[in-house]
Each structure stands twice: as C-alpha cells, then as structure tokens.
Design a protein around this motif. Structure first.
Motif: not given
Length: 308
Positions: A243, A245-249, A260, A287, A296
């Motif tokens: 999945p 890594v989200t920007p906030e993480h 997480t 990223q 992704r």
C-alpha cells in the motif's frame, strides 16, 4: 578541531558579475551610438566601471547569502544530531532499567508457563492459555532486546564487503518470510559493488528492510532488491507493491517507536537508518518508487559510499 580558514574577499561569481556589468555598460554605449547619441569615452568608462562595480557587489552578496544558508544548515544539522544523541542516551538509560527490572521476571514467567504447557493436554483451555503466555513473553523479550540494540552505540567493523554476496546470503531468510503470503522476491541485481563496512550490521540492515516490505505486501505480492552505482556511492533499493507510505507517516518514518503496525516496536526503520549513518551513508524513502501501478508501494534507498 581547527577553525576553517576565512573566505577570500572575492570569488569567481563576483568577478563574473563584474565582467557582466562591464559588458552591460559597453552594450548601453553601443545602443546610444546606434541611436545617434554622441557619448564621450569618459562617460562610457564611468558607466562601464560603475556597472562592473555593481555586478561585483551583487556577486559578493550572492556568495554571502549562500555561505549564510550553508552555515544555517550546518547549525541546524548540528542541533539535530545533538538532540538525537540526547534521545539515544535517554533511551539507553531507559533500556538498561527495563532490562534489569523486566527480563528476570519474564524469564521466571516463561519457564513456569513452559512447564505447565508440557503437562497440559493439547486442545484444552489450559494448554492454550500456557502457550499464549509463552508467546507473549517471547514477544516482550524481543521488544526489550530491540530496545537495547537500538540504544547500544554502533561501532562498525571495517572490512571488505561484496554487497551482491551479502544480499544473496539474506535472500533465503526473506523468502521464508514471504512464504506465508506466497510472495515473490526478485533476485538482486548489481555489478559486484564493494565497500568497507560491517557485514553483520549491513546484513541486519538489508534483512530488516526486506522484512518490513514482506510485512507490508498483500497475498501474492512482490519485493525487489536491486543494487546500482551512483557516482562514488552504492545504492541498495528495496521496493514492494504494497500500500505504500502516506505523506503524514513519511515525515515520522525513521523516528524511534513510531509504527503503524499493531505488533511493531517502531525500531526497525530507525535502527536501519542508524546502521546506514554509521557507515557514512543514509536511508531514505523514495516517493512513487514502488513496484505497483504508477509507482504504488514503498521504495527505500540505502546509499553507502564505496570507501565506507
């Protein structure tokens, strides 16, 4: 530490500015002559020298700005390293206290539960409860061990290391971790890149990143380990189609104890980053570099100098 020598009062950029300013003055003179304006050589020289002075001054100002920015960045990095050292010292004291107060009772609890487990028939509630106690004690002991390992100062041994061979040695362990998810591991690619470092710590780094990827992917997912050269550095890319890594993480990814995962300690990536830094390198998240569609997934890049 010896102090840095003072910067010279002039620089190449300042002289470039002077030449451009002088050229601008002469260009204005040519424009005036083309327009039919009679300008004396004294006026031309005055303007050319004035423009040259302005160009020289602007060049010096630009150099001063860059030096100030570099000094501010170095100061910020120094503060960050000092804060990180203080945090490690605090973690070390905490780890020592936890190990002293917790490990002995954990050992007694595990031994007692293991004895009960041997006497209880399989399938009974007591057998399941005893097995649960043993598993949880092992998990807590692993957390304490990870905490001690992270707080311990790193002193890498320096010897020749072939990264291709090191990655190949770690591959069977990664394949075992992928087996429950029927995951796939792409073989490491590279040109025999070598450096000087600690093979045990580097193997821990590679396996830790690969294991992190194995835990992130879904059933039938894929992991890729790839080696490449970039100038005087060697890069190891660990990519997956999970999945991502989200920007906030991403901003907190290498902080100790940030995780997480429900069962994670939050020390895996932080320890990997410390190992890379101890070898004069760095670990970063790339990223959009994953194996999934449109990049992704996660892509971690370990950059190590060949002379590490």
């Amino acid at each position: 530490m010896p102090s840095a020598s003072p910067s010279p009062p002039s620089s190449r950029r300042a002289w470039y500015g002077a030449v451009l300013g002088f050229g601008a003055g002469l260009f204005d003179f040519l424009l005036l002559r083309l327009a039919g304006v009679d300008v004396s050589l004294v006026v031309v020289g005055f303007f050319a020298v004035t423009f040259a002075g302005f160009g020289y001054a602007i060049g010096l100002l630009l150099d001063a700005r860059d030096r100030l920015r570099a000094s501010a960045a170095a100061l910020e990095d120094s503060h960050r390293r000092a804060a990180h050292s203080e945090k490690l010292a605090a973690i070390g004291r905490l780890a020592a206290g936890v190990a002293h107060e917790v490990r002995n009772p954990l050992g007694v609890i595990r031994s007692s539960a293991a004895l009960v487990l041997e006497d209880m028939p399989e399938g009974t509630d007591n057998h399941q409860a005893a097995r649960f106690i043993v598993e949880e004690v092992d998990r807590l002991n692993a957390v304490v061990t990870a905490l001690l390992d992270y707080a311990r100062p790193l002193a890498p041994r320096r010897q020749a290391v072939e990264l291709v061979d090191l990655v190949a040695a770690v591959e069977p362990l990664v394949r075992d971790a992928l087996r429950p998810k029927r995951g796939r591991l792409a073989a490491a690619e590279g040109d025999g890149s070598a450096l000087r470092g600690d093979p045990d710590l580097l193997a821990q780094l590679v396996y830790g990143l690969a294991l992190n990827a194995a835990q992130a992917i879904g059933d039938g997912g894929c992991i890729e380990l790839r080696l490449r050269r970039r100038g005087e550095a060697v890069e190891l890319l660990v990519r997956d189609d999970g999945p991502g890594v989200t920007p906030e993480h991403a901003a907190r990814l290498f902080e100790p104890f940030f995780t997480t995962k429900k069962t994670g300690t939050g020390l895996g990536l932080a320890t990997a980053a410390r190992i890379a830094e101890a070898h004069g390198g760095a670990l970063e998240l790339v990223q959009g570099g994953g194996l999934g569609p449109d990049g992704r997934g996660a892509c971690f890049c370990v950059r190590l100098p060949e002379a590490a």
